[in-house]
Design a protein around this motif. Structure first.
Motif, PDB file in Angstrom:
ATOM      1  N   CYS A  18       0.400   6.775   3.266  1.00  0.00           N
ATOM      2  CA  CYS A  18      -0.528   7.745   3.684  1.00  0.00           C
ATOM      3  C   CYS A  18       0.016   9.295   3.521  1.00  0.00           C
ATOM      4  O   CYS A  18       1.112   9.578   4.187  1.00  0.00           O
ATOM      5  CB  CYS A  18      -1.170   7.597   5.116  1.00  0.00           C
ATOM      6  SG  CYS A  18      -2.690   8.639   5.169  1.00  0.00           S
TER       7      CYS A  18
ATOM      8  N   ARG B 141      -4.033   6.021  11.964  1.00  0.00           N
ATOM      9  CA  ARG B 141      -3.563   4.776  11.581  1.00  0.00           C
ATOM     10  C   ARG B 141      -4.673   3.658  12.039  1.00  0.00           C
ATOM     11  O   ARG B 141      -4.899   3.587  13.250  1.00  0.00           O
ATOM     12  CB  ARG B 141      -2.206   4.566  12.311  1.00  0.00           C
ATOM     13  CG  ARG B 141      -1.009   5.404  11.853  1.00  0.00           C
ATOM     14  CD  ARG B 141       0.117   5.267  12.407  1.00  0.00           C
ATOM     15  NE  ARG B 141       0.765   3.745  12.602  1.00  0.00           N
ATOM     16  CZ  ARG B 141       1.783   3.503  11.855  1.00  0.00           C
ATOM     17  NH1 ARG B 141       2.351   4.464  11.131  1.00  0.00           N
ATOM     18  NH2 ARG B 141       2.175   2.337  11.730  1.00  0.00           N
TER      19      ARG B 141
ATOM     20  N   HIS C 121      -4.527   5.752   6.961  1.00  0.00           N
ATOM     21  CA  HIS C 121      -3.255   4.852   7.077  1.00  0.00           C
ATOM     22  C   HIS C 121      -3.539   3.636   7.678  1.00  0.00           C
ATOM     23  O   HIS C 121      -3.993   3.139   8.729  1.00  0.00           O
ATOM     24  CB  HIS C 121      -2.142   5.660   8.084  1.00  0.00           C
ATOM     25  CG  HIS C 121      -1.032   4.666   7.787  1.00  0.00           C
ATOM     26  ND1 HIS C 121       0.195   5.298   8.160  1.00  0.00           N
ATOM     27  CD2 HIS C 121      -0.874   3.153   7.539  1.00  0.00           C
ATOM     28  CE1 HIS C 121       1.199   4.524   8.190  1.00  0.00           C
ATOM     29  NE2 HIS C 121       0.768   3.466   7.741  1.00  0.00           N
ATOM     30  N   VAL C 122      -3.790   2.518   6.226  1.00  0.00           N
ATOM     31  CA  VAL C 122      -4.160   1.022   6.856  1.00  0.00           C
ATOM     32  C   VAL C 122      -2.677   0.402   7.477  1.00  0.00           C
ATOM     33  O   VAL C 122      -1.843   0.464   6.665  1.00  0.00           O
ATOM     34  CB  VAL C 122      -4.471   0.421   5.868  1.00  0.00           C
ATOM     35  CG1 VAL C 122      -4.633  -1.038   6.002  1.00  0.00           C
ATOM     36  CG2 VAL C 122      -5.793   0.887   5.311  1.00  0.00           C
TER      37      VAL C 122
ATOM     38  N   GLU D 103     -10.035  -2.606   3.760  1.00  0.00           N
ATOM     39  CA  GLU D 103      -8.695  -1.932   3.765  1.00  0.00           C
ATOM     40  C   GLU D 103      -8.786  -0.938   2.582  1.00  0.00           C
ATOM     41  O   GLU D 103      -8.413   0.370   2.918  1.00  0.00           O
ATOM     42  CB  GLU D 103      -7.579  -2.859   3.689  1.00  0.00           C
ATOM     43  CG  GLU D 103      -7.474  -3.614   5.061  1.00  0.00           C
ATOM     44  CD  GLU D 103      -6.294  -4.436   4.850  1.00  0.00           C
ATOM     45  OE1 GLU D 103      -5.465  -4.419   3.866  1.00  0.00           O
ATOM     46  OE2 GLU D 103      -5.820  -5.117   5.967  1.00  0.00           O
ATOM     47  N   ASP D 104      -9.155  -1.055   1.212  1.00  0.00           N
ATOM     48  CA  ASP D 104      -9.496  -0.348   0.310  1.00  0.00           C
ATOM     49  C   ASP D 104     -10.389   0.916   0.753  1.00  0.00           C
ATOM     50  O   ASP D 104     -10.122   2.227   0.291  1.00  0.00           O
ATOM     51  CB  ASP D 104     -10.043  -0.995  -1.044  1.00  0.00           C
ATOM     52  CG  ASP D 104      -8.810  -1.657  -1.670  1.00  0.00           C
ATOM     53  OD1 ASP D 104      -7.775  -1.434  -1.491  1.00  0.00           O
ATOM     54  OD2 ASP D 104      -9.224  -2.483  -2.450  1.00  0.00           O
TER      55      ASP D 104
ATOM     56  N   THR E 243      -8.337   3.335   2.918  1.00  0.00           N
ATOM     57  CA  THR E 243      -7.352   4.163   2.273  1.00  0.00           C
ATOM     58  C   THR E 243      -7.800   4.975   1.437  1.00  0.00           C
ATOM     59  O   THR E 243      -7.416   6.316   1.373  1.00  0.00           O
ATOM     60  CB  THR E 243      -6.560   2.969   1.108  1.00  0.00           C
ATOM     61  OG1 THR E 243      -6.043   1.987   2.047  1.00  0.00           O
ATOM     62  CG2 THR E 243      -5.888   3.797   0.412  1.00  0.00           C
ATOM     63  N   GLU E 244      -9.299   4.594   0.567  1.00  0.00           N
ATOM     64  CA  GLU E 244      -9.715   5.893  -0.087  1.00  0.00           C
ATOM     65  C   GLU E 244     -10.414   6.946   0.873  1.00  0.00           C
ATOM     66  O   GLU E 244     -10.390   8.125   0.423  1.00  0.00           O
ATOM     67  CB  GLU E 244     -11.045   5.297  -0.906  1.00  0.00           C
ATOM     68  CG  GLU E 244     -10.630   4.230  -1.775  1.00  0.00           C
ATOM     69  CD  GLU E 244     -11.709   3.425  -2.441  1.00  0.00           C
ATOM     70  OE1 GLU E 244     -12.823   3.458  -1.921  1.00  0.00           O
ATOM     71  OE2 GLU E 244     -11.729   2.208  -3.007  1.00  0.00           O
TER      72      GLU E 244
ATOM     73  N   ARG F 190       0.874  -1.207  -0.101  1.00  0.00           N
ATOM     74  CA  ARG F 190       0.110  -0.131   0.091  1.00  0.00           C
ATOM     75  C   ARG F 190       0.801   1.149   0.056  1.00  0.00           C
ATOM     76  O   ARG F 190       2.035   1.269   0.576  1.00  0.00           O
ATOM     77  CB  ARG F 190      -0.889  -0.051   1.363  1.00  0.00           C
ATOM     78  CG  ARG F 190      -1.836  -1.015   1.133  1.00  0.00           C
ATOM     79  CD  ARG F 190      -3.030  -1.012   2.381  1.00  0.00           C
ATOM     80  NE  ARG F 190      -3.887  -2.059   2.094  1.00  0.00           N
ATOM     81  CZ  ARG F 190      -5.009  -1.805   1.205  1.00  0.00           C
ATOM     82  NH1 ARG F 190      -5.313  -0.981   0.523  1.00  0.00           N
ATOM     83  NH2 ARG F 190      -5.787  -2.906   1.328  1.00  0.00           N
TER      84      ARG F 190
END
Length: 359
Positions: free
Chosen positions: A233, A252, A276-277, A267-268, A271-272, A230
Motif C-alpha cells: 500500500c 489496514r 491495505h489488505v 479485497e480488490d 485495494t482500489e 498484492r
C-alpha cells in the motif's frame, strides 16, 4: 418463466404506518465488481406495501465489453451480443424502480452498479432509499450460519433453481424478504433504510469491448483469476477505524469468514480505494470485516484481544463509498506498483500466492 412461490400475508398484522408503500426487489449480474464494470442482466420483482408480488421483469444487457466470469453467471459474449444496451432499457428499468424502496442482498453493491449505469446514460435512477436484506436479517437476529443468499433462502424454505441468474435470485430474495418484512412489522422493528444518492456525472476507463479477448486481463472460462501477491500500500497507516467516521487511505483491513461477494473481489475493491489488505490480524490492523463476529476464527479471537474494530460486509461496503484521502502523498518507491481488478497486473507487480488458511 419462473413461478412466484409467495403466500398471502396475514391481513390481521398491525402494519407500521412509517413503512414504505412499495418495494422493488432487485438483482443484477455484472462483469465484475470494480467501478468500471457493467451490468449484463437485471431483474425486478415489484412488491406492494406488505410484500405481495405485483409483477416481475427481466432483461439481458449488452455491456459492450468482456462479460467477465462466465463460469459464474453463464452469460457469454455470444449470448449478450444482440442484447439491448443499458440506455435502451433504462426507461423501463426506471419505471419499475420509481417510487419504491430498492431491496437487494448486499444492496449497496446493486445500488452502486445501477447508479453508475444511469450516470453513464446521463440519467438518474429514480431510487431514494434502499434496504439491504443482510442488514434486515441481522436486525431480526435470524439464526443464519452466514449471510449468503442461499442461507437466507434455506431459513425460509425457499428453493433456489438457478443461482447467479438475476431473475431467479430476485425471486428467491422476494420470497425471503416477504416473511422478513412481516416479522419486522409484527415486532414493530424500524427498517434499516438508507438514502440513495444518484451520481450526476461519470467517466469510464477503457475496457475490452464485448467479443474482444483481453490480452493481459481477460477472464478465463476454465479457472479463477491468477493468484498474486498484492502490492504494498502506498499510504502510511493512519491508525484504527473509529465508529461513525470514514475509512482513510492506508488503513489496514483484514477479512474473516464467509462473504456474499467473492473474497478476492471484495479485497480488490478495498485495494482500489487505497486501503491495505492484510492477510493476518495484528495490533496494527485498523479494521476487521466479518459477517460472523461470534465465530472462533483466529482473526476474530485476536480482534477481541487487541480491541480491533469489527464491521460486517454490508457496513464495509457502505464505508468504501467514501474513503478519506491520505494525508501524505503516495511513497514514490511504491507508487509505481499497482494491481487492477481481476488479475490485470500493471508492470512492477510480481505474481505470488496466498495460503487459504490466511483467510
Amino acid at each position: 418463466m419462473l413461478e412466484d412461490r409467495t403466500t398471502a400475508a396475514p391481513s390481521t398484522t398491525a402494519w407500521p404506518t412509517a413503512y414504505p408503500q412499495g418495494y422493488a426487489v432487485v438483482d443484477v449480474e455484472t462483469t465484475g465488481l470494480a467501478r468500471d464494470d457493467r451490468i449484463i442482466s437485471a431483474a425486478v420483482y415489484r412488491l406492494d406495501a406488505r410484500g405481495e408480488v405485483e409483477d416481475h421483469w427481466y432483461t439481458l444487457v449488452n455491456p459492450e465489453r468482456d462479460p467477465g466470469p462466465v463460469w459464474i453467471h453463464g452469460l457469454t459474449s455470444e449470448v449478450l451480443r444482440d442484447a439491448p444496451l443499458f440506455p435502451d432499457i433504462a426507461e423501463e428499468f426506471a419505471a419499475r424502480l420509481d417510487g419504491r424502496v430498492l431491496v437487494a442482498h448486499n444492496a449497496v453493491f446493486d445500488w452502486q452498479m445501477i447508479a453508475r449505469e444511469y450516470a453513464r446514460a446521463e440519467r438518474a435512477a429514480p431510487v431514494r432509499q434502499r434496504l439491504c436484506t443482510i442488514a434486515l436479517s441481522k436486525a431480526l437476529d435470524l439464526p443464519l450460519p452466514n449471510h449468503k443468499l442461499e442461507s437466507l433462502a434455506a431459513h425460509f424454505g425457499v428453493v433456489q433453481q438457478r443461482a447467479h441468474h438475476a431473475l431467479d435470485d430476485a425471486r428467491v430474495l422476494a420470497e425471503a424478504f416477504r416473511p422478513s418484512l412481516l416479522a419486522a412489522a409484527a415486532g414493530g422493528l424500524r427498517l434499516p433504510l438508507h438514502e440513495c444518492r444518484p451520481l450526476t456525472e461519470w467517466s469510464d476507463a477503457p475496457a475490452p469491448r464485448i467479443g474482444q479477448q483481453a490480452g493481459y486481463g481477460g477472464y478465463r472460462p476454465t479457472s479463477w483469476r491468477p493468484s498474486r501477491k498484492r502490492p504494498a500500500c502506498p499510504y502510511p497507516n493512519p491508525g484504527r477505524y473509529e465508529e461513525g467516521k470514514r475509512l482513510k487511505q492506508g488503513m489496514r483491513v483484514a477479512f474473516s469468514g464467509d462473504t456474499s461477494v467473492e473474497r478476492d473481489l471484495l479485497e480488490d475493491r478495498a485495494t482500489e480505494a487505497g486501503l491495505h489488505v492484510a492477510t493476518s490480524l495484528s495490533r496494527l490492523t485498523s479494521l476487521l470485516v466479518t459477517n460472523d463476529p461470534d465465530s472462533g476464527t483466529s482473526k476474530v479471537v485476536k480482534a477481541r484481544q487487541y480491541g480491533t474494530p469489527v464491521v460486517d460486509e454490508a457496513a464495509f461496503g457502505q464505508l468504501l463509498r467514501d474513503v478519506e484521502p491520505a494525508d501524505a502523498e503516495p511513497e514514490p518507491s511504491r507508487a509505481g506498483t499497482a494491481v487492477e481488478p481481476y488479475g490485470r497486473v500493471i508492470p512492477g507487480d510480481s505474481p505470488g500466492t496466498r495460503s487459504p488458511a490466511s483467510r
